[in-house]
Design a protein around this motif. Structure first.
Motif, PDB file in Angstrom:
ATOM      1  N   PHE A   1       0.827  -1.196   0.000  1.00 44.28           N
ATOM      2  CA  PHE A   1       0.000   0.000   0.000  1.00 44.28           C
ATOM      3  C   PHE A   1       0.869   1.257   0.000  1.00 44.28           C
ATOM      4  O   PHE A   1       0.680   2.168  -0.803  1.00 44.28           O
ATOM      5  CB  PHE A   1      -0.926   0.003   1.225  1.00 44.28           C
ATOM      6  N   TYR A   2       1.843   1.297   0.917  1.00 47.67           N
ATOM      7  CA  TYR A   2       2.711   2.479   1.001  1.00 47.67           C
ATOM      8  C   TYR A   2       3.552   2.635  -0.271  1.00 47.67           C
ATOM      9  O   TYR A   2       3.706   3.741  -0.784  1.00 47.67           O
ATOM     10  CB  TYR A   2       3.617   2.395   2.229  1.00 47.67           C
ATOM     11  N   VAL A   3       4.078   1.503  -0.761  1.00 45.47           N
ATOM     12  CA  VAL A   3       4.906   1.557  -1.970  1.00 45.47           C
ATOM     13  C   VAL A   3       4.062   2.043  -3.153  1.00 45.47           C
ATOM     14  O   VAL A   3       4.496   2.899  -3.925  1.00 45.47           O
ATOM     15  CB  VAL A   3       5.539   0.164  -2.273  1.00 45.47           C
ATOM     16  N   SER A   4       2.839   1.523  -3.270  1.00 44.02           N
ATOM     17  CA  SER A   4       1.971   1.909  -4.389  1.00 44.02           C
ATOM     18  C   SER A   4       1.670   3.402  -4.352  1.00 44.02           C
ATOM     19  O   SER A   4       1.628   4.072  -5.384  1.00 44.02           O
ATOM     20  CB  SER A   4       0.646   1.157  -4.349  1.00 44.02           C
TER      21      SER A   4
ATOM     22  N   LEU B   1      -3.591  10.405   1.925  1.00 42.06           N
ATOM     23  CA  LEU B   1      -2.691   9.404   2.497  1.00 42.06           C
ATOM     24  C   LEU B   1      -3.083   9.088   3.938  1.00 42.06           C
ATOM     25  O   LEU B   1      -3.126   7.929   4.348  1.00 42.06           O
ATOM     26  CB  LEU B   1      -1.235   9.893   2.438  1.00 42.06           C
ATOM     27  N   TYR B   2      -3.423  10.127   4.721  1.00 44.40           N
ATOM     28  CA  TYR B   2      -3.780   9.946   6.114  1.00 44.40           C
ATOM     29  C   TYR B   2      -5.039   9.071   6.243  1.00 44.40           C
ATOM     30  O   TYR B   2      -5.073   8.121   7.017  1.00 44.40           O
ATOM     31  CB  TYR B   2      -4.017  11.303   6.789  1.00 44.40           C
ATOM     32  N   ILE B   3      -6.056   9.397   5.440  1.00 45.50           N
ATOM     33  CA  ILE B   3      -7.316   8.638   5.506  1.00 45.50           C
ATOM     34  C   ILE B   3      -7.074   7.162   5.163  1.00 45.50           C
ATOM     35  O   ILE B   3      -7.496   6.260   5.887  1.00 45.50           O
ATOM     36  CB  ILE B   3      -8.379   9.249   4.553  1.00 45.50           C
ATOM     37  N   PHE B   4      -6.353   6.945   4.076  1.00 44.52           N
ATOM     38  CA  PHE B   4      -6.096   5.563   3.654  1.00 44.52           C
ATOM     39  C   PHE B   4      -5.210   4.820   4.645  1.00 44.52           C
ATOM     40  O   PHE B   4      -5.394   3.634   4.884  1.00 44.52           O
ATOM     41  CB  PHE B   4      -5.499   5.515   2.244  1.00 44.52           C
TER      42      PHE B   4
ATOM     43  N   GLN C   1      -5.085   5.210   7.881  1.00 43.41           N
ATOM     44  CA  GLN C   1      -5.906   4.815   9.029  1.00 43.41           C
ATOM     45  C   GLN C   1      -6.709   3.560   8.695  1.00 43.41           C
ATOM     46  O   GLN C   1      -6.811   2.636   9.487  1.00 43.41           O
ATOM     47  CB  GLN C   1      -6.875   5.956   9.410  1.00 43.41           C
ATOM     48  N   TRP C   2      -7.247   3.541   7.477  1.00 46.71           N
ATOM     49  CA  TRP C   2      -8.062   2.411   7.031  1.00 46.71           C
ATOM     50  C   TRP C   2      -7.206   1.139   6.937  1.00 46.71           C
ATOM     51  O   TRP C   2      -7.597   0.080   7.410  1.00 46.71           O
ATOM     52  CB  TRP C   2      -8.677   2.779   5.678  1.00 46.71           C
TER      53      TRP C   2
ATOM     54  N   TYR D   1      -5.274  -4.042   9.006  1.00 42.07           N
ATOM     55  CA  TYR D   1      -4.071  -4.811   9.313  1.00 42.07           C
ATOM     56  C   TYR D   1      -4.123  -5.333  10.747  1.00 42.07           C
ATOM     57  O   TYR D   1      -3.889  -6.503  11.006  1.00 42.07           O
ATOM     58  CB  TYR D   1      -2.854  -3.908   9.105  1.00 42.07           C
ATOM     59  N   LYS D   2      -4.485  -4.429  11.667  1.00 46.50           N
ATOM     60  CA  LYS D   2      -4.516  -4.786  13.074  1.00 46.50           C
ATOM     61  C   LYS D   2      -5.545  -5.881  13.343  1.00 46.50           C
ATOM     62  O   LYS D   2      -5.268  -6.863  14.031  1.00 46.50           O
ATOM     63  CB  LYS D   2      -4.848  -3.540  13.906  1.00 46.50           C
TER      64      LYS D   2
END
Lengths: 198, 161
Positions: free
Chosen positions: A130-133, A171-174, A176-177, A182-183
């Motif tokens: 997700f972060y890389v994309s 980025l912040y919204i995604f 958090q989601w 993940y958790k």
């Protein structure tokens, strides 16, 4: 409902289910064949399309790399190329891991362990992807703007004034989601692993 | 080498196993049908690996439970399916309404258990002894005893609620 009653009810239900022979020869054959065809369809289409898009991006960027005339534009292009080559491989690897359970050989315990470990690995990979994309998306916009329109986005300050804050917001919204998802998934997988150790 | 005819025969004789496993690992009819189809497919795929060292039902429990576990993580991207909606519902057609309600309640209690516990209670309700459950699940016989005692306690508390 008491436990003994539960067992007796289960027996009654089993008898009824066993008496009702609903599967026909044709239906059994249809079930196996349809499933086989579905599997081929599932594996080939999404992964192939994603890989083709990534490779098309790589070819386009390499063939136009000369148009990226400043070091930071070249860096954006290079990172996009590397990521577009690595991401499909990671995706295929994660799919392989999902299939790691040997249905005919593993015991229930082994399958549960593999499932829980696979889930944890898969979610970690999803998080990283997700972060890389997101990074690749930004970098590719920078590289494509220069190649296709001749715009160096770093010099267009008026656009950066709203692009950067909105980018951070999205980025912040995604994030958090993704973190929530993940958790939840890893907690559930870890609970299974803990329970297996008891 | 097993034949298609033998496979069909074995499936028909033990179709109740598939139904019960799908029921405890699915939350709706669509998921249940999907799992049902997947189990039949996996049984067919693994059929030649069955050497006859154990009962066919023992082998089927193992494949069905493993398939249910492996199906837990799959994304719900489904293609076309053979229509077995009616098939699953038909299993209960001749049963009276009160019994259907009680069975629904029974499954609800089982589904409140953890993923690990569901397989063990299923085998216990199916009348398997500790050794058989241990063979299918891979836990030790003693561990099965401990787990079942814990499950029974949990169910007792749930049922009292």
């Amino acid at each position: 409902m008491e436990l003994e009653e539960m067992k007796s009810l289960w027996n009654d239900m089993s008898q009824k289910v066993d008496q009702q022979k609903v599967l026909t020869d044709k239906l059994i054959i249809d079930l196996t064949q349809e499933r086989y065809e579905n599997k081929l369809r599932h594996i080939s289409i999404p992964e192939t399309i994603a890989a083709l898009i990534c490779f098309a991006v790589v070819i386009y960027l390499i063939s136009n790399f000369g148009l990226l005339d400043v070091w930071y534009l070249q860096l954006s292009g290079a990172i996009t190329i590397i990521s577009c080559l690595i991401l499909p491989i990671l995706s295929l690897k994660s799919i392989q891991q999902m299939k790691a359970i040997n249905i005919s050989k593993n015991t229930y315990k082994e399958s549960l362990t593999k499932y829980a470990k696979g889930e944890t690995r898969f979610m970690l990979l999803q998080k990283i992807s997700f972060y890389v994309s997101f990074l690749v998306l930004i970098l590719s916009v920078i590289a494509f703007s220069k190649i296709m329109k001749g715009i160096d986005v770093f010099t267009v300050t008026e656009k950066l004034n709203w692009l950067v804050p909105s980018g951070i917001g999205v980025l912040y919204i995604f994030t958090q989601w993704v973190l929530k998802k993940y958790k939840k998934a890893t907690t559930s997988a870890n609970n299974i692993l803990k329970e297996l150790e008891l | 080498m097993h034949t298609k005819k033998e496979f069909i025969q074995d499936i028909k004789e033990n179709e109740g196993i598939i139904y019960k496993v799908t029921r405890i690992y699915s939350n709706n009819t669509e998921d249940q049908n999907d799992l049902y189809q997947e189990i039949v497919y996996q049984l067919w795929k693994s059929y030649n690996s069955f050497k006859g060292n154990s009962k066919i039902s023992t082998w089927m429990y193992r494949i069905a439970l493993n398939t249910a576990i492996s199906n837990l993580k799959k994304e719900k991207r489904r293609g076309s399916q053979v229509s077995i909606d009616n098939l699953l519902l038909n299993q209960m057609n001749e049963v009276d309404t009160v019994m259907v309600e009680r069975i629904t309640l029974l499954y609800a209690h089982i589904k409140e258990l953890s993923i690990v516990e569901r397989g063990i209670i299923l085998l216990h309700l199916e009348g398997k002894n500790y050794d058989e459950i241990a063979t299918i699940t891979g836990f030790t016989t003693t561990n099965i005893g401990t787990r079942l005692a814990r499950i029974k306690q949990k169910l007792k508390t749930q049922i009292k609620k």
